[in-house]
Design a protein around this motif. Structure first.
Motif, PDB file in Angstrom:
ATOM      1  N   GLU A 145       2.448  -5.681   6.860  1.00  0.00           N
ATOM      2  CA  GLU A 145       3.457  -5.784   5.813  1.00  0.00           C
ATOM      3  C   GLU A 145       2.822  -6.000   4.436  1.00  0.00           C
ATOM      4  OE1 GLU A 145       6.949  -8.244   6.564  1.00  0.00           O
ATOM      5  OE2 GLU A 145       6.410  -8.303   8.696  1.00  0.00           O
ATOM      6  N   VAL A 146       1.754  -6.798   4.378  1.00  0.00           N
ATOM      7  CA  VAL A 146       1.077  -7.016   3.098  1.00  0.00           C
ATOM      8  C   VAL A 146       0.480  -5.717   2.582  1.00  0.00           C
ATOM      9  CG1 VAL A 146      -0.893  -8.134   1.982  1.00  0.00           C
ATOM     10  CG2 VAL A 146       0.605  -9.467   3.477  1.00  0.00           C
ATOM     11  N   LEU A 147      -0.192  -4.966   3.454  1.00  0.00           N
ATOM     12  CA  LEU A 147      -0.802  -3.709   3.020  1.00  0.00           C
ATOM     13  C   LEU A 147       0.253  -2.684   2.625  1.00  0.00           C
ATOM     14  CD1 LEU A 147      -3.905  -3.121   5.316  1.00  0.00           C
ATOM     15  CD2 LEU A 147      -3.770  -4.136   3.064  1.00  0.00           C
ATOM     16  N   ALA A 148       1.345  -2.625   3.357  1.00  0.00           N
ATOM     17  CA  ALA A 148       2.416  -1.686   3.001  1.00  0.00           C
ATOM     18  C   ALA A 148       2.998  -2.044   1.638  1.00  0.00           C
ATOM     19  CB  ALA A 148       3.501  -1.707   4.073  1.00  0.00           C
ATOM     20  N   LEU A 149       3.220  -3.319   1.394  1.00  0.00           N
ATOM     21  CA  LEU A 149       3.743  -3.759   0.093  1.00  0.00           C
ATOM     22  C   LEU A 149       2.784  -3.387  -1.034  1.00  0.00           C
ATOM     23  CD1 LEU A 149       5.633  -5.549  -1.732  1.00  0.00           C
ATOM     24  CD2 LEU A 149       4.151  -7.485  -1.090  1.00  0.00           C
ATOM     25  N   CYS A 150       1.510  -3.667  -0.829  1.00  0.00           N
ATOM     26  CA  CYS A 150       0.529  -3.371  -1.879  1.00  0.00           C
ATOM     27  C   CYS A 150       0.355  -1.867  -2.074  1.00  0.00           C
ATOM     28  CB  CYS A 150      -0.803  -4.032  -1.539  1.00  0.00           C
ATOM     29  SG  CYS A 150      -0.766  -5.834  -1.670  1.00  0.00           S
ATOM     30  N   SER A 151       0.419  -1.110  -1.007  1.00  0.00           N
ATOM     31  CA  SER A 151       0.295   0.343  -1.129  1.00  0.00           C
ATOM     32  C   SER A 151       1.462   0.925  -1.924  1.00  0.00           C
ATOM     33  CB  SER A 151       0.241   0.979   0.274  1.00  0.00           C
ATOM     34  OG  SER A 151       0.181   2.384   0.193  1.00  0.00           O
ATOM     35  N   ARG A 152       2.680   0.467  -1.628  1.00  0.00           N
ATOM     36  CA  ARG A 152       3.853   0.972  -2.358  1.00  0.00           C
ATOM     37  C   ARG A 152       3.743   0.685  -3.849  1.00  0.00           C
ATOM     38  NH1 ARG A 152       6.633  -1.463   1.967  1.00  0.00           N
ATOM     39  NH2 ARG A 152       7.255  -3.228   0.626  1.00  0.00           N
ATOM     40  N   ASN A 153       3.091  -0.403  -4.191  1.00  0.00           N
ATOM     41  CA  ASN A 153       3.035  -0.843  -5.587  1.00  0.00           C
ATOM     42  C   ASN A 153       1.662  -0.649  -6.229  1.00  0.00           C
ATOM     43  OD1 ASN A 153       5.790  -2.251  -6.140  1.00  0.00           O
ATOM     44  ND2 ASN A 153       5.187  -2.982  -4.109  1.00  0.00           N
ATOM     45  N   HIS A 154       0.798   0.119  -5.531  1.00  0.00           N
ATOM     46  CA  HIS A 154      -0.512   0.497  -6.082  1.00  0.00           C
ATOM     47  C   HIS A 154      -1.342  -0.726  -6.488  1.00  0.00           C
ATOM     48  CE1 HIS A 154       0.944   4.624  -6.064  1.00  0.00           C
ATOM     49  NE2 HIS A 154       2.044   4.161  -6.625  1.00  0.00           N
TER      50      HIS A 154
END
Length: 478
Positions: free
Chosen positions: A61-70
């Motif tokens: 979830e942390v990586l998905a959040l950071c990926s969505r927000n670059h």
């Protein structure tokens, strides 16, 4: 062109806390400082936040959040990297993701001789098995970091490094997807062996969250000796004889220079040298087997007697007890920490074909002493697998900052260049991180660098995972 994050710092922190919990998301400078400074206090950075997930799902979830927000993510285990590979840069626009909470043993299969875990050695011994990775930072490093750097240690001669000890992994990709091969199979020829992409990639392709590791039977007998040898050439010959006489029972064969031992004894005055006289070169030999102690002791004695007769050995001390063996090993394992406390060590982690190790040490030492005549030549390492930690150390009269500013670049380039010329590697087990990143331009072909960048772009097209580590900038490589 890199896309800029559209989420505000406040929104980011709220979202991260919703995933990992308030206490596992740090944003105060004082709280983040241990995670933004490296083990040797040479690399310092800044971060938007430090998160400490407890599960693979939280990592996802942390990586998905950071990926969505670059937003870049810097993975971190025990933060014991010697190459600056686990700390953020000074920009302060990354999230540090530390895995210290993910240390559960999930399963030990004593029939299959495997262990599935998120941390290792003590858990295996509790189950009557051996996990043979032995490294100086044991106790503070983590298995994820060991996997990310393909760690080796003192028993590679017999058991191999982390690539050899790993049957499967679980890793979270930069976009949050989860890859898993946690099957514990010794044969699985169903296409590409994807786990090997992540092992040794230093968190630039994915974050390893679990692994299935090989276990071995616990040895029933161990024999250890501290041996003074004539020189590194004699050490190589002695290793050859040890393998001829003892075969696979040779578990470790560690080379130690006189200055390396002196440094430890100065740092730990309550400890004593195993031999009464000072020597320029020593080796620590360990044999282990599933047989009886008497037979193994006789095998070690034969190695030493033949080494003496052949003029290879000047003196030797045999461990008469477990306490003696532990004392010998403490001296060897303390060399790295003693350098850290002293400051001003130039870390060269070289791998050389065993047949060339002695000549390399002589040639590299001569070159370094021409550039830095007063340097203390702290040379040690895993001679059994050709890994030499060649670490020129500041003279006592020079400050660490002065010595490193004057000699770090020239000395490390000279030593690495010599290793490359002799078909060696500039990183045997410490990884590349930041410290050796640009040096890859000197030892990798354009084709190799292009292929590595293609893999990076395939798995991390936004270049968000541990950016600016391992790989030189594409423009520099062209």
């Amino acid at each position: 062109m890199t896309e800029v994050s559209k989420i505000s710092p406040t929104q980011l922190l709220e979202s991260l806390r919703a995933i990992v919990g308030d206490k596992a998301c740090l944003d105060a400078l004082a709280d983040m400082q241990p995670f933004t400074t490296d083990y040797r206090k040479l690399y310092h950075g800044k971060a938007l936040a430090v998160v400490l997930p407890a599960t693979t799902e939280q990592v996802s979830e942390v990586l998905a959040l950071c990926s969505r927000n670059h937003i870049s993510v810097v993975p971190q285990g025990g933060n014991t990297s010697l190459m600056g590979g686990a700390v953020p840069d000074a920009a302060g626009d990354a999230v540090v993701l530390n895995l210290r909470r993910m240390n559960q043993v999930q399963e030990i299969d004593s029939v299959n001789d495997t262990m599935t875990l998120q941390a290792a050695r003590a858990a295996a011994e509790t189950a009557g098995r051996l996990f043979p990775l032995r490294i100086g930072s044991e106790g503070s490093c983590q298995i994820g970091g060991n996997l990310s750097t393909n760690a080796g240690g003192t028993a590679v001669l017999r058991y191999g490094n982390m690539r050899d000890l790993t049957l499967g992994i679980e890793a979270v990709l930069p976009d949050g997807r989860i890859y898993s091969s946690l099957r514990g199979l010794r044969k699985d020829n169903t296409g590409y062996d994807l786990k090997q992409l992540f092992i040794g990639s230093e968190g630039t392709l994915g974050i390893i969250t679990s692994a299935v590791l090989k276990l071995m039977p616990l040895p029933s007998a161990t024999a250890v000796a501290w041996v003074a040898v004539k020189d590194p050439h004699a050490a190589v010959q002695l290793l050859t004889e040890a393998k001829r006489i003892a075969g696979q029972a040779v578990t470790a064969f560690e080379l130690i220079s006189g200055p390396a031992l002196s440094l430890v004894l100065e740092s730990m005055p309550q400890w004593s040298a195993p031999l009464p006289d000072a020597h320029d070169w020593m080796v620590l030999i360990e044999l282990s087997s599933g047989g009886d102690a008497q037979t193994l002791d006789a095998t070690l004695m034969r190695i030493l007697e033949e080494g003496m007769a052949g003029g290879l050995i000047n003196d030797a001390a045999i461990a008469a007890s477990i306490a003696d063996a532990q004392a010998f090993w403490r001296l060897r394992e303390e060399i790295s920490d003693a350098q850290t406390r002293e400051g001003g060590s130039i870390k060269c982690d070289i791998s050389i074909p065993l047949s060339k190790v002695a000549d390399f040490i002589a040639q590299a030492s001569a070159q370094v002493l021409e550039m830095a005549p007063d340097a203390r030549m702290v040379i040690y390492g895993h001679m059994g697998d050709g890994n030499v930690h060649f670490n020129p150390l500041r003279p006592k009269h020079a400050s660490a900052a002065q010595f490193l500013s004057e000699h770090y670049v020239s000395v490390s380039r000279a030593v690495d260049g010599l290793a490359h010329q002799q078909n060696g590697s500039i990183s045997a087990e410490h990884g590349i991180g930041v410290a050796k990143r640009d040096d890859l331009l000197l030892c990798k072909t354009p084709v190799e660098l292009e292929l590595m960048w293609q893999i990076k772009q395939a798995l991390d097209p936004k270049n968000l995972l541990n950016p600016a580590k391992v790989l030189p900038a594409p423009s520099a490589a062209s």
